[in-house]
Design a protein around this motif. Structure first.
Motif, mmCIF file in Angstrom:
data_model
loop_
_atom_site.group_PDB
_atom_site.id
_atom_site.type_symbol
_atom_site.label_atom_id
_atom_site.label_comp_id
_atom_site.label_asym_id
_atom_site.label_seq_id
_atom_site.Cartn_x
_atom_site.Cartn_y
_atom_site.Cartn_z
ATOM 1 N N ALA A 133 0.827 -1.208 0.000
ATOM 2 C CA ALA A 133 0.000 0.000 0.000
ATOM 3 C C ALA A 133 0.863 1.260 0.000
ATOM 4 O O ALA A 133 0.574 2.230 -0.720
ATOM 5 C CB ALA A 133 -0.932 0.002 1.210
ATOM 6 N N LEU A 134 1.939 1.243 0.790
ATOM 7 C CA LEU A 134 2.772 2.433 0.957
ATOM 8 C C LEU A 134 3.708 2.679 -0.221
ATOM 9 O O LEU A 134 3.878 3.825 -0.667
ATOM 10 C CB LEU A 134 3.585 2.305 2.251
ATOM 11 C CG LEU A 134 4.376 3.536 2.712
ATOM 12 C CD1 LEU A 134 3.456 4.723 2.957
ATOM 13 C CD2 LEU A 134 5.168 3.213 3.976
ATOM 14 N N LEU B 13 0.962 1.095 -4.183
ATOM 15 C CA LEU B 13 -0.347 1.669 -4.468
ATOM 16 C C LEU B 13 -0.380 3.185 -4.259
ATOM 17 O O LEU B 13 -0.966 3.914 -5.068
ATOM 18 C CB LEU B 13 -1.406 0.991 -3.593
ATOM 19 C CG LEU B 13 -1.488 -0.540 -3.708
ATOM 20 C CD1 LEU B 13 -2.680 -1.067 -2.912
ATOM 21 C CD2 LEU B 13 -1.597 -0.974 -5.163
ATOM 22 N N LEU B 14 0.245 3.664 -3.179
ATOM 23 C CA LEU B 14 0.229 5.109 -2.910
ATOM 24 C C LEU B 14 0.944 5.910 -3.999
ATOM 25 O O LEU B 14 0.396 6.910 -4.480
ATOM 26 C CB LEU B 14 0.841 5.397 -1.531
ATOM 27 C CG LEU B 14 0.867 6.874 -1.110
ATOM 28 C CD1 LEU B 14 -0.539 7.453 -1.102
ATOM 29 C CD2 LEU B 14 1.527 7.017 0.266
ATOM 30 N N ALA C 82 -1.324 6.058 -6.951
ATOM 31 C CA ALA C 82 -2.464 6.942 -6.715
ATOM 32 C C ALA C 82 -2.051 8.408 -6.802
ATOM 33 O O ALA C 82 -2.772 9.241 -7.367
ATOM 34 C CB ALA C 82 -3.077 6.645 -5.353
ATOM 35 N N ILE C 83 -0.890 8.743 -6.230
ATOM 36 C CA ILE C 83 -0.413 10.137 -6.279
ATOM 37 C C ILE C 83 -0.138 10.557 -7.719
ATOM 38 O O ILE C 83 -0.489 11.671 -8.138
ATOM 39 C CB ILE C 83 0.857 10.296 -5.411
ATOM 40 C CG1 ILE C 83 0.500 10.153 -3.922
ATOM 41 C CG2 ILE C 83 1.516 11.650 -5.674
ATOM 42 C CD1 ILE C 83 1.702 10.173 -3.006
ATOM 43 N N GLU D 148 6.118 8.654 -10.819
ATOM 44 C CA GLU D 148 5.902 7.522 -9.913
ATOM 45 C C GLU D 148 7.207 7.097 -9.257
ATOM 46 O O GLU D 148 7.240 6.767 -8.068
ATOM 47 C CB GLU D 148 5.283 6.358 -10.691
ATOM 48 C CG GLU D 148 4.779 5.248 -9.801
ATOM 49 C CD GLU D 148 3.976 4.207 -10.559
ATOM 50 O OE1 GLU D 148 4.070 3.020 -10.205
ATOM 51 O OE2 GLU D 148 3.263 4.579 -11.516
ATOM 52 N N LYS E 37 7.873 7.329 -5.244
ATOM 53 C CA LYS E 37 8.182 6.080 -4.539
ATOM 54 C C LYS E 37 9.481 6.199 -3.754
ATOM 55 O O LYS E 37 9.550 5.799 -2.578
ATOM 56 C CB LYS E 37 8.281 4.942 -5.555
ATOM 57 C CG LYS E 37 8.558 3.583 -4.925
ATOM 58 C CD LYS E 37 8.676 2.511 -5.989
ATOM 59 C CE LYS E 37 7.377 2.359 -6.752
ATOM 60 N NZ LYS E 37 7.433 1.255 -7.733
ATOM 61 N N ILE F 66 9.067 8.549 -0.707
ATOM 62 C CA ILE F 66 8.364 7.893 0.395
ATOM 63 C C ILE F 66 9.298 6.928 1.122
ATOM 64 O O ILE F 66 9.349 6.897 2.360
ATOM 65 C CB ILE F 66 7.121 7.135 -0.128
ATOM 66 C CG1 ILE F 66 6.072 8.127 -0.630
ATOM 67 C CG2 ILE F 66 6.515 6.251 0.963
ATOM 68 C CD1 ILE F 66 4.882 7.479 -1.312
#
Length: 331
Positions: A127-128, A131-132, A135-136, A163, A167, A170
């Motif tokens: 998810a982190l 997927l995040l 989504a961003i 992306e 990534k 994060i």
């Protein structure tokens, strides 16, 4: 006599107030207890061999990743048993839910907790870090279309670059914040002790505190380096995937298709990353060694210099798993 450095397949993991070491035949978990003694549990890795398919390049990386998660979680649970926690009350009673779990699952409850924890950590990681960012990126595309920059938003370069940057941002932010936590700092010190001890063993020196202290806490075959390779490989591979920008797809469909293709490619990402770190670990070529540099830099966040007592724990673990025939643990 050959002076070639012995590169070992023995690997480890920092746990709560301790170090786990996994050799070719045995795994040892050593923990510094509240009374300052060292508790060491040694388990046999077993003689079961994977069939030929699971030993294939790429595939073996996925298998090794899953096995490492399971062994690592078991080691963490073992070390948690020795944490000195003050009870709120001497009369504290077991909850009805705890009793129900024990009655329902009995001795299997520990395995259930381990596999549930692994599944939860994988879901949160996906998810982190997958997927995040997707989504961003999708959200940024929507904004650019709204302000009349559809041509730029729909290019493969924009999607892949955005992306990838999100990534990596994060991931690095997460690692930095975790490294600032006081409790995690202790774990990172044991992580440093693990690396220094393995380096001392590979150099052929006697395993004692004074010898181990001389070596660096940065190691090219660290799990931190593996995670960084996963990030980099995923960015490259995901850039090759379809972008689903056609008019036949709405925003929700594009989002689901992009996330789905990334999840399907995840085993390939893990497998390729494993092969890269395996190559980097045994090759002396400068171009290959260059690949390990980012991982070594990142270990400045995930390792700390250990004290003597932490090194003693790491030495206890590695001594317990070194095979009689050193050829057995060659990388």
């Amino acid at each position: 006599m050959s002076t070639e450095k012995h590169i070992t397949s023995i690997g480890g993991q920092a746990i709560i107030e301790g170090v786990m070491m996994r050799g070719p035949f045995k795994t040892a978990m050593s923990v510094r207890k509240p009374d300052k003694g060292i508790e060491c549990e040694i388990i046999d890795n077993g003689t079961k061999k994977h069939n030929a398919f699971f030993r294939l390049p790429i595939v073996r990386g996925c298998v090794n990743f899953i096995e490492s998660l399971v062994v690592g979680m078991k080691a963490l649970m073992f070390s948690a048993n020795f944490v000195d926690v003050e009870e709120d009350s001497e009369d504290e009673k077991e909850s009805k839910f705890d009793r129900w779990l024990e009655d329902k699952f009995g001795d299997k409850i520990k395995d259930i907790v381990i596999y549930f924890s692994i599944a939860l950590s994988l879901v949160l990681s996906i998810a982190l870090f997958i997927l995040l960012p997707t989504a961003i990126t999708q959200g940024l595309q929507w904004i650019l279309r709204k302000i009349g920059l559809s041509s730029a938003a729909n290019t493969g370069t924009f999607i892949s670059l955005t992306e990838g940057v999100v990534k990596m941002a994060i991931f690095l932010t997460y690692m930095y914040l975790v490294s600032k936590m006081e409790d995690i700092r202790r774990v990172f010190e044991y992580h440093g002790a693990e690396h220094k001890t393995i380096a001392c063993y590979e150099a052929g020196e006697d395993l004692n505190v004074q010898n181990v202290k001389k070596y660096t806490r940065f190691h090219p075959r660290c799990g931190t380096s593996f995670l960084l390779f996963v990030m980099i490989v995923s960015i490259i591979l995901y850039a090759l995937l379809p972008k689903f920008n056609g008019a036949e797809y709405n925003a929700a469909q594009r989002m689901l298709l992009r996330m789905g293709t990334r999840l399907l490619l995840l085993p390939m990402v893990a497998g390729i990353s494993y092969e890269i770190i395996k190559l980097a670990g045994r090759s002396k070529k400068k171009c290959v060694q260059f690949l390990t540099k980012p991982g070594l830099w990142l270990q400045r966040l995930t390792t700390r210099e250990p004290d003597d007592s932490q090194i003693e724990v790491a030495i206890t673990s590695i001594k317990a798993v070194i095979p009689e025939d050193k050829e057995s643990d060659k990388w």
